[in-house]
Scaffold this motif. Structure first.
Motif, PDB file in Angstrom:
ATOM      1  N   ASN A 200       0.822  -1.212   0.000  1.00 21.90           N
ATOM      2  CA  ASN A 200       0.000   0.000   0.000  1.00 21.90           C
ATOM      3  C   ASN A 200       0.850   1.255   0.000  1.00 21.90           C
ATOM      4  N   LEU A 201       1.975   1.201   0.706  1.00 24.24           N
ATOM      5  CA  LEU A 201       2.864   2.358   0.726  1.00 24.24           C
ATOM      6  C   LEU A 201       3.370   2.662  -0.687  1.00 24.24           C
ATOM      7  N   ILE A 202       3.738   1.615  -1.427  1.00 23.76           N
ATOM      8  CA  ILE A 202       4.202   1.796  -2.814  1.00 23.76           C
ATOM      9  C   ILE A 202       3.078   2.352  -3.684  1.00 23.76           C
ATOM     10  N   LYS A 203       1.901   1.760  -3.578  1.00 22.25           N
ATOM     11  CA  LYS A 203       0.779   2.162  -4.436  1.00 22.25           C
ATOM     12  C   LYS A 203       0.373   3.620  -4.229  1.00 22.25           C
ATOM     13  N   ASN A 204       0.492   4.109  -2.999  1.00 20.79           N
ATOM     14  CA  ASN A 204      -0.071   5.420  -2.675  1.00 20.79           C
ATOM     15  C   ASN A 204       0.849   6.595  -2.938  1.00 20.79           C
ATOM     16  N   GLN A 205       2.018   6.348  -3.541  1.00 25.46           N
ATOM     17  CA  GLN A 205       2.917   7.463  -3.847  1.00 25.46           C
ATOM     18  C   GLN A 205       2.498   8.144  -5.149  1.00 25.46           C
ATOM     19  N   LYS A 206       2.765   9.447  -5.224  1.00 25.56           N
ATOM     20  CA  LYS A 206       2.314  10.241  -6.368  1.00 25.56           C
ATOM     21  C   LYS A 206       3.315  10.247  -7.520  1.00 25.56           C
ATOM     22  N   ASN A 207       4.610  10.196  -7.186  1.00 22.55           N
ATOM     23  CA  ASN A 207       5.612  10.365  -8.252  1.00 22.55           C
ATOM     24  C   ASN A 207       6.856   9.539  -7.951  1.00 22.55           C
ATOM     25  N   LEU A 208       6.683   8.262  -7.772  1.00 20.16           N
ATOM     26  CA  LEU A 208       7.795   7.363  -7.453  1.00 20.16           C
ATOM     27  C   LEU A 208       8.626   7.114  -8.713  1.00 20.16           C
ATOM     28  N   PHE A 209       9.924   7.449  -8.650  1.00 21.30           N
ATOM     29  CA  PHE A 209      10.741   7.261  -9.857  1.00 21.30           C
ATOM     30  C   PHE A 209      12.052   6.528  -9.612  1.00 21.30           C
ATOM     31  N   ASN A 210      12.361   6.217  -8.355  1.00 25.54           N
ATOM     32  CA  ASN A 210      13.628   5.561  -8.040  1.00 25.54           C
ATOM     33  C   ASN A 210      13.355   4.460  -7.023  1.00 25.54           C
ATOM     34  N   VAL A 211      13.570   3.202  -7.406  1.00 21.68           N
ATOM     35  CA  VAL A 211      13.247   2.073  -6.523  1.00 21.68           C
ATOM     36  C   VAL A 211      14.404   1.079  -6.501  1.00 21.68           C
ATOM     37  N   LYS A 233       2.122   0.407 -11.361  1.00 19.07           N
ATOM     38  CA  LYS A 233       1.349   1.649 -11.295  1.00 19.07           C
ATOM     39  C   LYS A 233       2.240   2.863 -11.590  1.00 19.07           C
ATOM     40  N   HIS A 234       3.532   2.725 -11.276  1.00 17.72           N
ATOM     41  CA  HIS A 234       4.478   3.840 -11.449  1.00 17.72           C
ATOM     42  C   HIS A 234       5.326   3.665 -12.706  1.00 17.72           C
ATOM     43  N   ALA A 235       4.849   2.867 -13.633  1.00 14.68           N
ATOM     44  CA  ALA A 235       5.639   2.525 -14.826  1.00 14.68           C
ATOM     45  C   ALA A 235       6.076   3.748 -15.604  1.00 14.68           C
ATOM     46  N   ASN A 236       5.200   4.733 -15.745  1.00 15.57           N
ATOM     47  CA  ASN A 236       5.527   5.903 -16.571  1.00 15.57           C
ATOM     48  C   ASN A 236       6.514   6.850 -15.915  1.00 15.57           C
ATOM     49  N   THR A 244      17.790  -7.203  -6.852  1.00 14.42           N
ATOM     50  CA  THR A 244      18.834  -8.208  -6.636  1.00 14.42           C
ATOM     51  C   THR A 244      18.318  -9.628  -6.820  1.00 14.42           C
ATOM     52  N   LYS A 245      17.138  -9.751  -7.365  1.00 13.65           N
ATOM     53  CA  LYS A 245      16.593 -11.046  -7.775  1.00 13.65           C
ATOM     54  C   LYS A 245      15.833 -10.811  -9.071  1.00 13.65           C
ATOM     55  N   PRO A 246      15.793 -11.792  -9.974  1.00 18.48           N
ATOM     56  CA  PRO A 246      15.053 -11.570 -11.218  1.00 18.48           C
ATOM     57  C   PRO A 246      13.572 -11.374 -10.947  1.00 18.48           C
ATOM     58  N   PRO A 247      12.933 -10.426 -11.622  1.00 23.40           N
ATOM     59  CA  PRO A 247      11.493 -10.223 -11.432  1.00 23.40           C
ATOM     60  C   PRO A 247      10.705 -11.476 -11.815  1.00 23.40           C
ATOM     61  N   VAL A 248       9.588 -11.682 -11.132  1.00 24.86           N
ATOM     62  CA  VAL A 248       8.741 -12.833 -11.420  1.00 24.86           C
ATOM     63  C   VAL A 248       7.924 -12.568 -12.681  1.00 24.86           C
ATOM     64  N   ILE A 249       7.377 -11.376 -12.787  1.00 24.82           N
ATOM     65  CA  ILE A 249       6.587 -11.016 -13.961  1.00 24.82           C
ATOM     66  C   ILE A 249       7.440 -10.150 -14.874  1.00 24.82           C
ATOM     67  N   ASN A 250       6.906  -9.864 -16.042  1.00 24.87           N
ATOM     68  CA  ASN A 250       7.663  -9.057 -17.000  1.00 24.87           C
ATOM     69  C   ASN A 250       7.576  -7.578 -16.618  1.00 24.87           C
ATOM     70  N   LEU A 251       8.085  -7.287 -15.443  1.00 25.30           N
ATOM     71  CA  LEU A 251       7.977  -5.953 -14.861  1.00 25.30           C
ATOM     72  C   LEU A 251       8.767  -4.917 -15.641  1.00 25.30           C
ATOM     73  N   LEU A 252       9.986  -5.276 -16.033  1.00 24.27           N
ATOM     74  CA  LEU A 252      10.888  -4.298 -16.643  1.00 24.27           C
ATOM     75  C   LEU A 252      10.327  -3.705 -17.928  1.00 24.27           C
ATOM     76  N   SER A 253       9.616  -4.494 -18.684  1.00 20.47           N
ATOM     77  CA  SER A 253       9.074  -3.992 -19.955  1.00 20.47           C
ATOM     78  C   SER A 253       8.089  -2.850 -19.759  1.00 20.47           C
ATOM     79  N   SER A 254       7.484  -2.763 -18.575  1.00 22.36           N
ATOM     80  CA  SER A 254       6.515  -1.689 -18.325  1.00 22.36           C
ATOM     81  C   SER A 254       7.201  -0.350 -18.045  1.00 22.36           C
TER      82      SER A 254
END
Length: 451
Positions: A200-211, A233-236, A244-254
């Motif tokens: 929820n903390l991740i979802k509720n941010q307005k302009n997350l650009f560095n993770v 949700k913050h793809a754009n 430090t672990k490979p993503p489970v879903i094709n996250l990077l493409s987003s």
């Protein structure tokens, strides 16, 4: 005598904010300099804290405690050294609230029965309506409800950076979610037990650009899916991503606007062929570790030529063919490259020369050897084909012999003095380096090589 405007001095010293030595040397010049530099140093007092100096920092912090807080400590048999209140209110200068740092200092100094009492008084000193923080560092174990401290809502409402552990209790993460809605940079450490409050903390941010996601234990795949979907949700807006672990879903493409990717597979050798299809058209910086060469090649090929910084550490399946292929891919797709760090096989030296010829903006090169390098051949090529801007070299070779190095320095004469970094292996090499420094061939040499 010409005197610089205070605003200009502030700008100058702010540019030096990472240069501890220069800031401290200017601190005692005059009152004006002191009044400008002290707030810069105290924005993040943990930044330059050296081992063994923790007690000194704690004493300065304690000197700001109110009379009521000091009396409370005394009543609980916590007798602190009494210091005169400082001329500056250092606490008000703080923009980084490092609760991990505070906890570590207290735990190393006080016995267990007194820790919670002194911790509470210090946290109340920092968290109040008179302070505003931009950076928050939560410890592994949060023993207090920071969001319920009087003044917390005002104090933490402008947090732009958060580092926390996913095992922090849900009610604390939920409380921070209500207060901190403008986090731009997030670092999360995943342990054995992780709580869904981080989602929820991740979802509720307005302009997350560095993770940055750091994994120390294997997470359940279902939890991975939820975390990664919350990031989509913050793809754009996502511009920097480290995992430090490979993503489970094709996250990077987003992450269509991603500028920096740090990818570490860390010995997880499951099937990640889906990474070959990731397209990151605006990627400028690629840093990898334990990533198969075939994946690296695909990642580079699927950019639009915007890569300027490539750093590859410990790539797997780096055989002769793949080593040549990766270098070929770089010089074919990355003509604007400025920094390169890679493992070089002896059979790929000719491909490296082609890279030097094609990548004319390259200004720093960091090479590891894999199977022993023909140094005479390598140094000859570096001298002959390095672009004009390239004079910064780092070498991590199993062996560097004196004769090859001397020939390299001799042939470099007439070019821009080099900045050189490698572990010096003999006293003779040290003497040789000093000779060519005096002749202007070497501008700077550093033997402290960080891998």
């Amino acid at each position: 005598m010409f005197k610089l405007n205070n605003d200009i001095l502030c700008l100058i010293f702010e540019e030096l904010r990472d240069d501890e030595k220069t800031l401290y040397s200017c601190l005692s010049i005059n009152k004006e300099f002191c009044e400008i530099i002290i707030p810069i140093l105290w924005k993040n007092p943990w930044k330059f804290l050296k081992k063994g100096k923790e007690r000194l920092l704690l004493n300065v912090i304690i000197s700001h405690l109110s009379k009521e807080s000091k009396n409370n400590l005394n009543q609980n048999n916590i007798f602190i050294d009494t210091y005169q209140r400082p001329l500056f209110n250092y606490i008000n200068f703080c923009k980084h609230l490092n609760l991990s740092g505070i906890q570590n200092i207290i735990y190393n100094i006080y016995e267990e029965s007194k820790i919670k009492i002194i911790e509470n008084e210090i946290i109340k000193l920092f968290v109040n309506e008179n302070t505003k923080f931009t950076h928050l560092y939560l410890p592994y174990q949060v023993n207090f409800q920071i969001h319920l401290i009087p003044g917390a809502e005002s104090c933490l409402s402008e947090i732009k950076f958060l580092r926390c552990n996913a095992s922090v209790e849900n009610y604390i993460l939920d409380g921070l979610t209500e207060i901190c809605k403008s986090i731009k940079e997030l670092e999360v450490l995943f342990e054995k037990n992780n709580n869904y409050g981080i989602v929820n903390l991740i979802k509720n941010q307005k302009n997350l650009f560095n993770v940055c996601l750091f994994d120390f234990y294997k997470r359940h795949e279902s939890f991975n899916n939820i975390i990664e979907n919350s990031l989509i949700k913050h793809a754009n807006t996502m511009q920097y991503f480290k995992i430090t672990k490979p993503p489970v879903i094709n996250l990077l493409s987003s992450f269509v606007n991603l500028r920096v990717l740090e990818l570490e597979l860390n010995g997880d050798y499951r099937d990640y062929n889906y990474l070959k299809n990731v397209t990151l058209p605006f990627l400028q910086v690629l840093k990898t570790r334990f990533v198969p060469t075939s994946i690296l090649i695909s990642l580079i090929e699927n950019t639009s030529g915007s890569l300027i910084d490539i750093s590859m550490k410990s790539s797997t399946s780096n055989n002769v063919t793949n080593n040549k292929k990766i270098i070929q891919t770089i010089y074919q797709k990355c003509q604007n490259l400025m920094y390169l760090k890679l493992v070089l096989r002896n059979s790929s030296i000719s491909e490296l020369e082609e890279l030097l010829i094609r990548c004319q903006y390259l200004d720093e090169l960091y090479l590891f050897d894999y199977d022993g390098i023909d140094l005479n051949n390598l140094f000859r090529i570096l001298t002959r084909s390095s672009p004009t801007n390239l004079f910064k070299f780092k070498f991590s070779f199993s062996q560097i012999d004196l004769d090859s190095l001397e020939l390299f320095f001799e042939n470099w004469k007439g070019r821009h003095p080099m900045i050189l970094q490698f572990v010096c292996q003999t006293e003779d090499i040290e003497v040789l380096i000093e000779k060519y420094k005096s002749e202007g061939v070497i501008k700077n040499y550093n033997s402290d090589l960080v891998l």
